[in-house]
Design a protein around this motif. Structure first.
Motif, short mmCIF file in Angstrom:
data_model
loop_
_atom_site.label_atom_id
_atom_site.label_comp_id
_atom_site.label_asym_id
_atom_site.label_seq_id
_atom_site.Cartn_x
_atom_site.Cartn_y
_atom_site.Cartn_z
N ILE A 59 -6.98 -4.49 7.42
CA ILE A 59 -7.75 -3.93 8.60
C ILE A 59 -9.22 -3.60 8.40
O ILE A 59 -10.22 -3.92 8.98
N PHE A 60 -9.35 -2.97 7.17
CA PHE A 60 -10.80 -2.30 6.98
C PHE A 60 -11.41 -2.72 5.78
O PHE A 60 -12.90 -2.62 5.61
N ASP A 61 -10.81 -4.06 5.18
CA ASP A 61 -11.51 -4.81 4.07
C ASP A 61 -12.24 -3.86 3.07
O ASP A 61 -13.26 -4.10 2.48
N LYS A 62 -11.35 -2.79 2.92
CA LYS A 62 -11.85 -1.92 1.52
C LYS A 62 -10.45 -1.49 0.82
O LYS A 62 -9.03 -1.63 1.17
N PRO A 63 -10.40 -1.26 -0.54
CA PRO A 63 -9.47 -0.61 -1.41
C PRO A 63 -8.47 0.28 -0.60
O PRO A 63 -9.08 1.18 -0.04
N ALA A 64 -7.20 0.12 -0.46
CA ALA A 64 -6.11 0.99 0.19
C ALA A 64 -5.23 1.58 -0.85
O ALA A 64 -4.85 0.69 -1.77
N ALA A 65 -4.95 2.90 -0.82
CA ALA A 65 -3.76 3.44 -1.58
C ALA A 65 -2.73 4.11 -0.58
O ALA A 65 -3.09 4.58 0.33
N THR A 66 -1.60 4.21 -1.30
CA THR A 66 -0.52 4.92 -0.29
C THR A 66 0.34 5.83 -1.23
O THR A 66 0.41 5.28 -2.57
N SER A 67 0.65 6.84 -1.25
CA SER A 67 1.67 7.61 -1.86
C SER A 67 2.92 7.82 -1.28
O SER A 67 2.91 8.43 -0.19
N PHE A 68 4.10 7.13 -1.96
CA PHE A 68 5.29 7.20 -0.94
C PHE A 68 6.17 8.03 -1.74
O PHE A 68 6.17 8.13 -2.98
N LYS A 69 7.28 8.95 -0.91
CA LYS A 69 8.12 9.71 -1.42
C LYS A 69 9.43 9.42 -0.45
O LYS A 69 9.07 9.80 0.82
N HIS A 70 10.50 9.12 -1.25
CA HIS A 70 11.72 8.97 -0.48
C HIS A 70 11.79 8.27 1.06
O HIS A 70 12.07 8.52 2.03
#
Length: 279
Positions: A59-70
């Motif tokens: 969508i944004f053409d930028k590096p993306a990060a997610t932090s998942f828990k359960h």
């Protein structure tokens, strides 16, 4: 096709636990295990974390990060660098991100790996890793830190998904939808469009995050950061309180370093919110 055994099921006593691929002639998973031994919840978190990170990147053409828990995101962000993207994602709700599973859209570099060295995390999935970054991460958790290399092409593929519980199987088409700015603008009342243009990036981020957040769910976003995520409640009012409390905590932390901090917040939900007790 059975690919591998898992270290455990959802609970330690749920064994045996195995990993399969469905309808895949090459008998390949959409990721490679570079280090560690993968478990049941790890698979769920890794696949969803990686898909969401790549969709935000698309969508944004930028590096993306997610932090998942359960199986729900604790934080999501995009930025100019992958290190900043993950720091922003983890900063959304640090308490929930303690022991998280990380999804990264791009290559993990030395700076991000060096930061992760001191953070409590169960594992990571990324598109690739620098040699030095991989060496650092392999030393985490006494050499048992779970490191996965994801296949970017996989998350875009259309397929039929199946779920089985006690011998009962249900299926649906995979949800590969990525909302565009035009889709948001087209659904807005004419007199409101001027206001929506100023925040539709955050509308896109929050709405895409909802797709991977257990229902009922509410996401509050600001300046490329999903700073308040309320997930998995039986009513949406409780979700509003959870998302709002997390957003307030995040807001207080930002003001501690910048007294002039005065952001615009955008709220999205996976449900219909016309009611005063919600808004």
């Amino acid at each position: 096709f059975k690919i591998n055994t898992l270290k455990n099921g959802c609970n330690d006593y749920q064994k045996p636990a195995n990993l399969y691929v469905l309808g895949n002639k090459e008998k390949k998973l959409p990721f490679k295990v570079l280090n560690g031994h993968i478990g049941y919840i790890n698979v769920l978190d890794a696949l969803n974390a990686y898909r969401l990170a790549n969709e935000i990147n698309t969508i944004f053409d930028k590096p993306a990060a997610t932090s998942f828990k359960h199986t729900s995101p604790a934080g999501v962000a995009y930025a100019d660098t992958i290190e900043k993207a993950y720091k922003n994602a983890r900063g959304c709700d640090p308490k929930s991100s303690f022991g998280d599973f990380i999804g990264i859209s791009d290559k993990v570099d030395f700076k991000l790996a060096n930061y992760l060295k001191s953070q409590v995390s169960d594992g990571i999935i990324a598109s690739s890793y620098d040699k030095k970054a991989l060496e650092i991460l392999k030393k985490k958790k006494g050499g048992k830190y779970l490191i996965l290399e994801g296949n970017k092409k996989w998350f875009r593929e259309n397929r039929e998904e199946f779920r089985e519980i006690n011998g009962v199987v249900i299926s649906q088409k995979s949800n590969n939808t990525i909302i565009s700015p035009n889709q948001i603008i087209d659904g807005v009342l004419t007199e409101m469009k001027e206001h929506v243009y100023s925040c539709y990036d955050d509308l896109l981020l929050a709405n895409q995050t909802l797709k991977y957040t257990q229902s009922n769910s509410v996401v509050i976003a600001s300046d490329g950061i999903a700073c308040g995520i309320g997930a998995g409640q039986q009513n949406r009012v409780a979700c509003i309180h959870l998302a709002g409390d997390k957003c307030n905590t995040w807001n207080i932390k930002q003001k501690q370093t910048n007294k002039d901090f005065d952001p615009l917040y955008t709220m999205c939900s996976d449900g219909f919110l016309p009611f005063r007790d919600n808004i």
